[in-house]
Design a protein around this motif. Structure first.
Motif, PDB file in Angstrom:
ATOM      1  N   ALA A  98      52.780  64.776  46.142  1.00 22.71           N
ATOM      2  CA  ALA A  98      53.884  63.876  45.802  1.00 22.71           C
ATOM      3  C   ALA A  98      55.106  64.626  45.275  1.00 22.71           C
ATOM      4  O   ALA A  98      56.142  64.014  45.025  1.00 22.71           O
ATOM      5  CB  ALA A  98      53.420  62.853  44.762  1.00 22.71           C
ATOM      6  N   GLY A  99      54.985  65.927  45.073  1.00 24.58           N
ATOM      7  CA  GLY A  99      56.112  66.713  44.594  1.00 24.58           C
ATOM      8  C   GLY A  99      56.400  66.536  43.120  1.00 24.58           C
ATOM      9  O   GLY A  99      57.549  66.695  42.701  1.00 24.58           O
TER      10      GLY A  99
ATOM     11  N   HIS B 273      56.546  78.164  39.728  1.00 26.01           N
ATOM     12  CA  HIS B 273      56.319  76.900  40.441  1.00 26.01           C
ATOM     13  C   HIS B 273      55.134  77.017  41.393  1.00 26.01           C
ATOM     14  O   HIS B 273      54.276  76.111  41.451  1.00 26.01           O
ATOM     15  CB  HIS B 273      57.583  76.520  41.205  1.00 26.01           C
ATOM     16  CG  HIS B 273      57.413  75.326  42.090  1.00 26.01           C
ATOM     17  ND1 HIS B 273      57.241  74.052  41.590  1.00 26.01           N
ATOM     18  CD2 HIS B 273      57.360  75.219  43.448  1.00 26.01           C
ATOM     19  CE1 HIS B 273      57.099  73.203  42.599  1.00 26.01           C
ATOM     20  NE2 HIS B 273      57.173  73.883  43.731  1.00 26.01           N
ATOM     21  N   ILE B 274      55.064  78.111  42.161  1.00 23.00           N
ATOM     22  CA  ILE B 274      53.948  78.313  43.080  1.00 23.00           C
ATOM     23  C   ILE B 274      52.640  78.371  42.309  1.00 23.00           C
ATOM     24  O   ILE B 274      51.618  77.790  42.719  1.00 23.00           O
ATOM     25  CB  ILE B 274      54.159  79.595  43.899  1.00 23.00           C
ATOM     26  CG1 ILE B 274      55.346  79.436  44.856  1.00 23.00           C
ATOM     27  CG2 ILE B 274      52.902  79.953  44.679  1.00 23.00           C
ATOM     28  CD1 ILE B 274      55.139  78.400  45.924  1.00 23.00           C
ATOM     29  N   LEU B 275      52.638  79.056  41.156  1.00 24.19           N
ATOM     30  CA  LEU B 275      51.428  79.147  40.342  1.00 24.19           C
ATOM     31  C   LEU B 275      51.023  77.776  39.820  1.00 24.19           C
ATOM     32  O   LEU B 275      49.826  77.429  39.812  1.00 24.19           O
ATOM     33  CB  LEU B 275      51.664  80.117  39.186  1.00 24.19           C
ATOM     34  CG  LEU B 275      50.470  80.382  38.270  1.00 24.19           C
ATOM     35  CD1 LEU B 275      49.327  81.028  39.051  1.00 24.19           C
ATOM     36  CD2 LEU B 275      50.883  81.275  37.099  1.00 24.19           C
TER      37      LEU B 275
ATOM     38  N   PHE C 255      47.456  75.394  40.760  1.00 21.37           N
ATOM     39  CA  PHE C 255      46.490  74.917  39.764  1.00 21.37           C
ATOM     40  C   PHE C 255      46.555  73.400  39.584  1.00 21.37           C
ATOM     41  O   PHE C 255      45.930  72.883  38.653  1.00 21.37           O
ATOM     42  CB  PHE C 255      46.747  75.592  38.412  1.00 21.37           C
ATOM     43  CG  PHE C 255      46.224  76.995  38.329  1.00 21.37           C
ATOM     44  CD1 PHE C 255      44.856  77.246  38.381  1.00 21.37           C
ATOM     45  CD2 PHE C 255      47.092  78.066  38.206  1.00 21.37           C
ATOM     46  CE1 PHE C 255      44.371  78.535  38.300  1.00 21.37           C
ATOM     47  CE2 PHE C 255      46.606  79.361  38.122  1.00 21.37           C
ATOM     48  CZ  PHE C 255      45.245  79.603  38.177  1.00 21.37           C
ATOM     49  N   SER C 256      47.262  72.685  40.426  1.00 17.17           N
ATOM     50  CA  SER C 256      47.411  71.237  40.291  1.00 17.17           C
ATOM     51  C   SER C 256      46.483  70.503  41.242  1.00 17.17           C
ATOM     52  O   SER C 256      46.013  71.064  42.246  1.00 17.17           O
ATOM     53  CB  SER C 256      48.864  70.825  40.554  1.00 17.17           C
ATOM     54  OG  SER C 256      49.745  71.425  39.616  1.00 17.17           O
ATOM     55  N   HIS C 257      46.270  69.228  40.931  1.00 16.69           N
ATOM     56  CA  HIS C 257      45.458  68.372  41.802  1.00 16.69           C
ATOM     57  C   HIS C 257      46.245  68.044  43.058  1.00 16.69           C
ATOM     58  O   HIS C 257      47.480  68.141  43.096  1.00 16.69           O
ATOM     59  CB  HIS C 257      45.061  67.101  41.057  1.00 16.69           C
ATOM     60  CG  HIS C 257      43.951  66.341  41.723  1.00 16.69           C
ATOM     61  ND1 HIS C 257      44.180  65.387  42.680  1.00 16.69           N
ATOM     62  CD2 HIS C 257      42.597  66.409  41.569  1.00 16.69           C
ATOM     63  CE1 HIS C 257      43.035  64.901  43.087  1.00 16.69           C
ATOM     64  NE2 HIS C 257      42.048  65.490  42.427  1.00 16.69           N
ATOM     65  N   SER C 258      45.548  67.659  44.095  1.00  7.63           N
ATOM     66  CA  SER C 258      46.192  67.417  45.387  1.00  7.63           C
ATOM     67  C   SER C 258      47.211  66.278  45.337  1.00  7.63           C
ATOM     68  O   SER C 258      48.275  66.363  45.969  1.00  7.63           O
ATOM     69  CB  SER C 258      45.129  67.094  46.446  1.00  7.63           C
ATOM     70  OG  SER C 258      44.392  65.922  46.078  1.00  7.63           O
ATOM     71  N   THR C 259      46.920  65.200  44.573  1.00 11.17           N
ATOM     72  CA  THR C 259      47.821  64.034  44.570  1.00 11.17           C
ATOM     73  C   THR C 259      49.205  64.346  44.011  1.00 11.17           C
ATOM     74  O   THR C 259      50.213  64.114  44.672  1.00 11.17           O
ATOM     75  CB  THR C 259      47.180  62.871  43.807  1.00 11.17           C
ATOM     76  OG1 THR C 259      45.911  62.553  44.408  1.00 11.17           O
ATOM     77  CG2 THR C 259      48.084  61.648  43.852  1.00 11.17           C
TER      78      THR C 259
ATOM     79  N   PHE D 263      54.741  73.284  35.027  1.00 10.16           N
ATOM     80  CA  PHE D 263      53.380  73.236  34.496  1.00 10.16           C
ATOM     81  C   PHE D 263      52.470  72.491  35.474  1.00 10.16           C
ATOM     82  O   PHE D 263      52.904  71.550  36.151  1.00 10.16           O
ATOM     83  CB  PHE D 263      53.361  72.534  33.138  1.00 10.16           C
ATOM     84  CG  PHE D 263      54.197  73.233  32.096  1.00 10.16           C
ATOM     85  CD1 PHE D 263      53.723  74.360  31.457  1.00 10.16           C
ATOM     86  CD2 PHE D 263      55.453  72.749  31.772  1.00 10.16           C
ATOM     87  CE1 PHE D 263      54.484  75.009  30.492  1.00 10.16           C
ATOM     88  CE2 PHE D 263      56.226  73.378  30.813  1.00 10.16           C
ATOM     89  CZ  PHE D 263      55.744  74.517  30.173  1.00 10.16           C
ATOM     90  N   PRO D 264      51.193  72.916  35.569  1.00 15.10           N
ATOM     91  CA  PRO D 264      50.256  72.216  36.457  1.00 15.10           C
ATOM     92  C   PRO D 264      50.044  70.771  36.024  1.00 15.10           C
ATOM     93  O   PRO D 264      50.103  70.442  34.831  1.00 15.10           O
ATOM     94  CB  PRO D 264      48.962  73.033  36.313  1.00 15.10           C
ATOM     95  CG  PRO D 264      49.388  74.356  35.759  1.00 15.10           C
ATOM     96  CD  PRO D 264      50.585  74.078  34.904  1.00 15.10           C
ATOM     97  N   VAL D 265      49.804  69.912  36.987  1.00 15.56           N
ATOM     98  CA  VAL D 265      49.499  68.501  36.745  1.00 15.56           C
ATOM     99  C   VAL D 265      48.064  68.259  37.187  1.00 15.56           C
ATOM    100  O   VAL D 265      47.692  68.551  38.326  1.00 15.56           O
ATOM    101  CB  VAL D 265      50.473  67.580  37.515  1.00 15.56           C
ATOM    102  CG1 VAL D 265      50.120  66.114  37.264  1.00 15.56           C
ATOM    103  CG2 VAL D 265      51.916  67.866  37.123  1.00 15.56           C
TER     104      VAL D 265
END
Length: 324
Positions: free
Chosen positions: A77-78, A63-65, A69-73, A83-85
């Motif tokens: 928003a949780g 989850h931390i990984l 690698f996800s975008h800020s939005t 998987f990264p979004v």
């Protein structure tokens, strides 16, 4: 019986749960293992159970990984789970370009390298004489209790801090290394491991003219690889993950180790003036992604040590635990 009176070779079949033993004429036994239906059910259940347990253990790391690698939005928003979004490496670009993170990581690397080397040296030098019998080391019990009493009683936080300040170690990397130079629990484990070695090894070394230091270096340490690997891992992880002493003993933030910097980043909301480039970067990242990237960057170095020590680690956990 045969026509010439010779015994005819026989085969005796004996069965037990999950095993067949065939005995020949010379008494040799050939064991053939097979799986019963109940055994297959048990193994299937165990496999599923441990797969789920492993996933539960790995889920926080995954989850931390994914957050890093996800975008800020979506991160704010949780909406990120496994998987990264909106995949992006902006958080890592920000973290690895931050001079404060690199400086803190360098301090932690120095502390871990020097502190672990000092720990292992003093553990071996203290455990070897303490492993001797009273007939060879008259005051062994006195020195052993001198070490053990430090586990039972503590001088307290304020005397600890005043002692380090009186020695002039405040704001020095040695303040993070010297106070914990002798891990007593690890010394006891190593002492019990050495006491479990055959005494004939030491007697033969003395007959051949080897002294104590040569015996320690050429006989004890090569045989103590599992214990040394385990204690090395304990010492390295302890130094790398320590953050409280850096917070207390370092007056300047420039001297913080990585875990102290990370703890301050996670729990203290710092409002700093941003440059134009940093403001553009912050539009692609958020506090969640930056913190996740920092956590993962701080975790990776110590995880890289485990593959090299894995073959000794499990065995070393139980060594020295029988004799007192």
């Amino acid at each position: 019986m045969g026509g010439d009176g010779a015994a005819i070779p026989t085969r005796k079949l004996s069965c037990s749960a999950g095993e067949v033993t065939i005995n020949g004429m010379l008494g040799e036994g050939i064991k053939i293992h097979y799986r019963t239906a109940s055994r297959r059910v048990f193994e299937t259940f165990n496999g599923i159970f441990f797969i789920l347990l492993s996933f539960l253990c790995l889920f926080p790391v995954i989850h931390i990984l994914a957050v890093s690698f996800s975008h800020s939005t979506p991160a704010a928003a949780g909406r990120v789970s496994v998987f990264p979004v909106d995949f992006t490496i902006a958080a890592y670009e920000y973290v690895l370009s931050d001079v404060r993170v690199l400086r803190a990581a360098w301090i932690s690397l120095q502390r871990t390298a020097m502190g672990t080397a000092l720990n292992m040296t003093l553990i071996c030098l203290a455990a070897y004489p303490l492993s001797k019998e009273r007939s060879h080391f008259r005051f062994r019990t006195v020195y052993a209790w001198f070490f053990v009493i430090t586990i039972l009683f503590s001088g307290g936080l304020i005397p600890w801090f005043m002692t380090i300040r009186a020695l002039g170690l405040i704001d020095s990397i040695w303040a993070l290394i010297l106070p914990g130079a002798v891990p007593v629990w690890s010394t006891i484990i190593m002492m019990n491991f050495i006491r479990g070695m055959p005494k004939e090894l030491f007697e033969s070394a003395y007959i051949d003219g080897a002294g104590h230091f040569r015996t320690l270096l050429q006989i004890v340490l090569p045989l103590a690889k599992p214990a040394l690997a385990t204690l090395f891992l304990f010492a390295a992880v302890g130094h790398w993950n320590a953050w409280f002493d850096g917070m207390v003993l370092m007056n300047r933030t420039q001297n913080w180790p990585l875990q102290t910097y990370l703890q301050n980043l996670l729990f203290v909301n710092q409002a700093t003036a941003l440059t134009r480039e940093e403001a553009e970067m912050m539009m692609r990242i958020s506090n969640q992604t930056v913190r996740a990237a920092n956590i993962f960057v701080a975790t990776v170095p110590i995880l890289m040590v485990y593959p090299f020590l894995q073959k000794h680690f499990v065995k070393g956990l139980v060594l020295g635990s029988v004799k007192g």
